[in-house]
Design an enzyme around this catalytic site. Structure first.
Site, PDB file in Angstrom:
ATOM      1  N   SER A 181       0.821  -1.206   0.000  1.00  0.00           N
ATOM      2  CA  SER A 181       0.000   0.000   0.000  1.00  0.00           C
ATOM      3  C   SER A 181       0.856   1.258   0.000  1.00  0.00           C
ATOM      4  CB  SER A 181      -0.917   0.042   1.222  1.00  0.00           C
ATOM      5  OG  SER A 181      -1.641   1.258   1.219  1.00  0.00           O
ATOM      6  N   LYS A 219      -4.640  -6.694   3.471  1.00  0.00           N
ATOM      7  CA  LYS A 219      -4.608  -5.579   2.511  1.00  0.00           C
ATOM      8  C   LYS A 219      -6.032  -5.246   2.059  1.00  0.00           C
ATOM      9  CE  LYS A 219      -3.481  -2.380  -0.251  1.00  0.00           C
ATOM     10  NZ  LYS A 219      -3.449  -2.401  -1.668  1.00  0.00           N
ATOM     11  N   HIS A 229      -7.553  -3.371   4.812  1.00  0.00           N
ATOM     12  CA  HIS A 229      -6.946  -2.030   4.778  1.00  0.00           C
ATOM     13  C   HIS A 229      -7.735  -1.153   3.808  1.00  0.00           C
ATOM     14  CE1 HIS A 229      -4.421   0.862   2.597  1.00  0.00           C
ATOM     15  NE2 HIS A 229      -3.694   1.007   3.699  1.00  0.00           N
ATOM     16  N   ASN A 230      -8.025  -1.701   2.623  1.00  0.00           N
ATOM     17  CA  ASN A 230      -8.756  -0.912   1.620  1.00  0.00           C
ATOM     18  C   ASN A 230     -10.191  -0.653   2.055  1.00  0.00           C
ATOM     19  OD1 ASN A 230      -6.373  -1.231   0.276  1.00  0.00           O
ATOM     20  ND2 ASN A 230      -7.276  -1.847  -1.651  1.00  0.00           N
ATOM     21  N   GLU A 242      -9.997   2.103   4.357  1.00  0.00           N
ATOM     22  CA  GLU A 242      -9.697   3.288   3.531  1.00  0.00           C
ATOM     23  C   GLU A 242     -10.976   3.862   2.899  1.00  0.00           C
ATOM     24  OE1 GLU A 242      -6.444   2.548   0.634  1.00  0.00           O
ATOM     25  OE2 GLU A 242      -7.863   3.258  -0.860  1.00  0.00           O
TER      26      GLU A 242
END
Ligand code: NDP
Length: 632
Positions: A298, A353, A356-357, A360
């Site tokens: 990232s 990940k 994480h997105n 986000e």
């Protein structure tokens, strides 16, 4: 053009630079030079008078050595012994040398060096040696050599590694946005890297060669569009980093690669692959003896170049061998540690990940909702909102996303704010929806992240929205809302959003047996990645129990204070036409999280009424099932 090898042996006084460099020169057939021989006269005089040199004195000296090294680069090559204790000195030494340079970093403990010097009757006062160690900024690149071994062993080791040159330590496939930046980052850290991009007649021609020729740190001899030659250029065990589009392209590239790889070789998939694909590939490749790492990366294009956050999962054995490269190219946290840590088995790296997105998405939407309150509820201009966000950036709510939004809101085209010219239709590439699907599969409530995803979907129904606005919309209601309270409400919703993400990760970790370390995970998200923020730093210091944020005593104090602000904001929002699904869902989630008696007794009664699904009773042991004939 022939490029001579430039080998620079560095380390503190007494570490054995001269011996190693001279012997290396002999073995490799290269001339040896000593940095001390390049001092200009004024430095020599200063040292003779007993005065230590400062960085201003060192600059012309290092520049003079650099000129000599560049001459050697275009002729024979050379081995240089130079302490090069600081990064700034190494920058001067390595200027314009690109991929010709090989750093040999000698290191040993203070006691070892001191004892060695004394045994050689080479007395150096302890405090002088100590000052060398204090000044020493060990690079996170180059060939690390432990000097507790004999000079013969060290020289053989370095010689072997350098002769391996020409062969690359790692290869990268896919020179798109991310692949280009990552390759430059890897090469810039001193690793020999081969790069490959496919050839497509008339469209993708000599992509790798042209890219390598454009960037000083890349080696054009290690740029390919022929897969077999690319793999041949790699030192064994061969390590290939894929940075191609997730999905079928990854499978196609792996299939092609497998024809050329053998037992013990390593494939790393750095794209945004679905974690279940990563699990499947991990097992399929294991059967072929190939080790597989699926890693989240990232930071976008700039992060990939300057230091991303890296989340590898899969083969821990492969991480042992490739970890030093991944760590060297990663961002650094506030203590200077690499923002790269092994996450766990199978698809765990890509799972975190993905989450994480998801986090986000909601972080972005929450900023957009605060913007809506300020712009449409309180009639502030983009520049005024930018100024408010800039103020907030000095406080605990600061984040990378808030910073970029403050920048975005200032941007003008002529008299107009660019933000007002951008079509209000949000795109997405899949990771947000995968997060929601994974949460549904695992039975975890993540309504704030899902609300952000659905807000994007809703925004894309542009034509319908325009028609509906003619029928339904009423004038906006002006609201007055305290900015401090707005900030507190925003922070509250962010904490709830992060809590949901960690809850999902914790549930997956238990379900799949990944044993994820939440402190490591939070730490590597404090820098390099898109969700880096002061809140993430607080989370990383909070020592989460089973990934739980809302129950953490260090973090829930803020929730207790800010909950009222989110209540007040929600009350005010209900009087406007502003759509704020993330704010409202965060409040609703929190209310649901803390309520003693949920509404589920009504649901259970309804289920039992129409479908005889049974229910448990508060006055009976847990697990005992009851059914009522509701019509009797
Ligand atoms: P790009 O579209 O810029 O680059 C994709 C690369 O993959 C190109 O080099 C392309 O080659 C190559 N490729 C595609 N299909 C094939 C194939 N069948 N065989 C061989 N090569 C192929 O994508 P990005 O660099 O932006 O992203 C790469 C991955 O990283 C994606 O999974 C993305 O989701 C992820 N990612 C992206 C981030 C970003 O900010 N952009 C951030 C973090 C992760 P060619 O040029 O020939 O088409």
């Amino acid at each position: 053009m022939n490029i001579g090898k430039i080998i620079i042996v560095i380390g503190v006084s007494g570490v054995g630079k001269t011996t190693i460099a001279q012997n290396l020169g002999k073995q490799l057939g290269l001339p040896f030079i000593d940095a001390d021989d390049f001092h200009p006269m004024q430095n020599i005089k200063k040292m003779e008078s007993g005065s230590p040199l400062n960085d201003d004195d060192r600059k012309p000296w290092l520049e003079k050595i650099n000129v000599a090294l560049n001459e050697y680069k275009s002729t024979t090559g050379v081995v240089l012994a130079c302490s090069a204790l600081k990064e700034s000195y190494r920058k001067l030494l390595g200027k314009d040398l690109g991929s010709a340079i090989h750093w040999v970093v000698l290191s040993g403990s203070f006691e070892l060096i001191k004892n060695r010097m004394e045994s050689r009757n080479h007395f150096m006062p302890s405090d002088l040696l100590k000052s060398q160690f204090d000044t020493w900024e060990e690079p996170d690149y180059g060939m690390k050599v432990d000097v507790s071994h004999s000079p013969e062993v060290i020289v053989d080791f370095v010689n072997e590694k350098i002769n391996m040159k020409g062969k690359a330590e790692i290869g990268l496939i896919g020179l798109g946005v991310m692949g280009k930046s990552l390759s430059r980052n890897i090469a810039g850290k001193g690793f020999a890297i081969s790069v490959f991009n496919r050839h497509v007649d008339g469209q993708e021609v000599d992509v790798a060669k042209l890219f390598a020729a454009e960037h000083e740190e890349m080696n054009p001899e290690l740029a390919f569009d022929d897969l077999s030659a690319f793999v041949e250029s790699l030192a064994a065990p061969k390590t290939v980093f894929l940075m191609v589009n997730a999905g079928a392209a990854v499978d196609a590239v792996i299939e092609g690669l497998c024809e050329h790889l053998s037992d013990g070789d390593v494939i790393i998939d750095g794209g945004n692959s679905h974690f279940k694909d990563t699990e499947r590939r991990f097992h399929a490749l294991k059967e072929k003896g190939i080790q597989f790492i699926g890693t989240g990366v990232s930071g976008g294009e700039e992060g990939a170049l300057k230091g991303p956050s890296i989340m590898p999962g899969g083969s821990s054995q492969a991480f042992d061998s490739v970890g030093p490269i991944l760590k060297a190219i990663a961002a650094k946290d506030s203590a200077g540690t690499d923002c790269c840590a092994f996450i766990g088995k199978g698809g765990s790296g890509h799972f975190v990940k993905m989450v994480h997105n998801g986090i986000e998405y909601a972080e972005m939407q929450l900023i957009a909702e605060v913007y809506a309150v300020l712009r449409y509820g309180m009639s502030k201009t983009p520049a005024e909102i930018s100024a408010i966000f800039s103020d907030w950036m000095k406080t605990d709510v600061t984040s990378y996303l808030l910073e970029i939004t403050a920048d975005i809101l200032q941007k003008k085209e002529g008299e107009k704010y660019l933000i007002d010219l951008i079509l209000d239709k949000a795109g997405n590439k899949g990771t947000g929806s995968w997060t929601t699907i994974a949460a549904c599969e695992l039975g975890v409530a993540i309504p704030t992240m899902t609300a952000a995803l659905f807000a994007r979907y809703q925004s894309s129904q542009l034509d319908m929205r325009l028609k509906a606005s003619e029928i339904y919309a009423s004038a906006n209601v002006d609201i007055a809302f305290d900015l401090g309270k707005l900030k507190a409400a925003y922070q509250m919703a962010r904490i709830v959003n992060h809590h949901q993400g960690y809850d999902l990760i914790a549930t997956a970790s238990e379900h799949y047996g990944w044993d994820i370390n939440y402190d490591d995970l939070s730490r590597i998200w404090t820098n390099g990645c898109i969700i880096r923020s002061r809140l993430m730093e607080a989370i990383s210091k909070a020592k989460l129990e089973q990934g739980n944020i809302l129950m953490n005593p260090k973090l829930n104090a803020e929730v207790l204070v800010s909950r009222g602000a989110l209540n007040d904001l929600s009350a005010v929002l209900s009087k406007t036409n502003i759509s704020a699904p993330c704010m409202l869902s965060a409040l609703s989630y929190l209310n649901g999280y803390v309520e003693k008696r949920s509404l589920a007794h009504i649901i259970q009664a309804q289920r039992d009424y129409f479908g005889a699904h049974t229910y448990e009773r508060v006055d009976a042991p847990r697990g005992e099932k009851f059914h009522t004939n509701w019509l009797s």
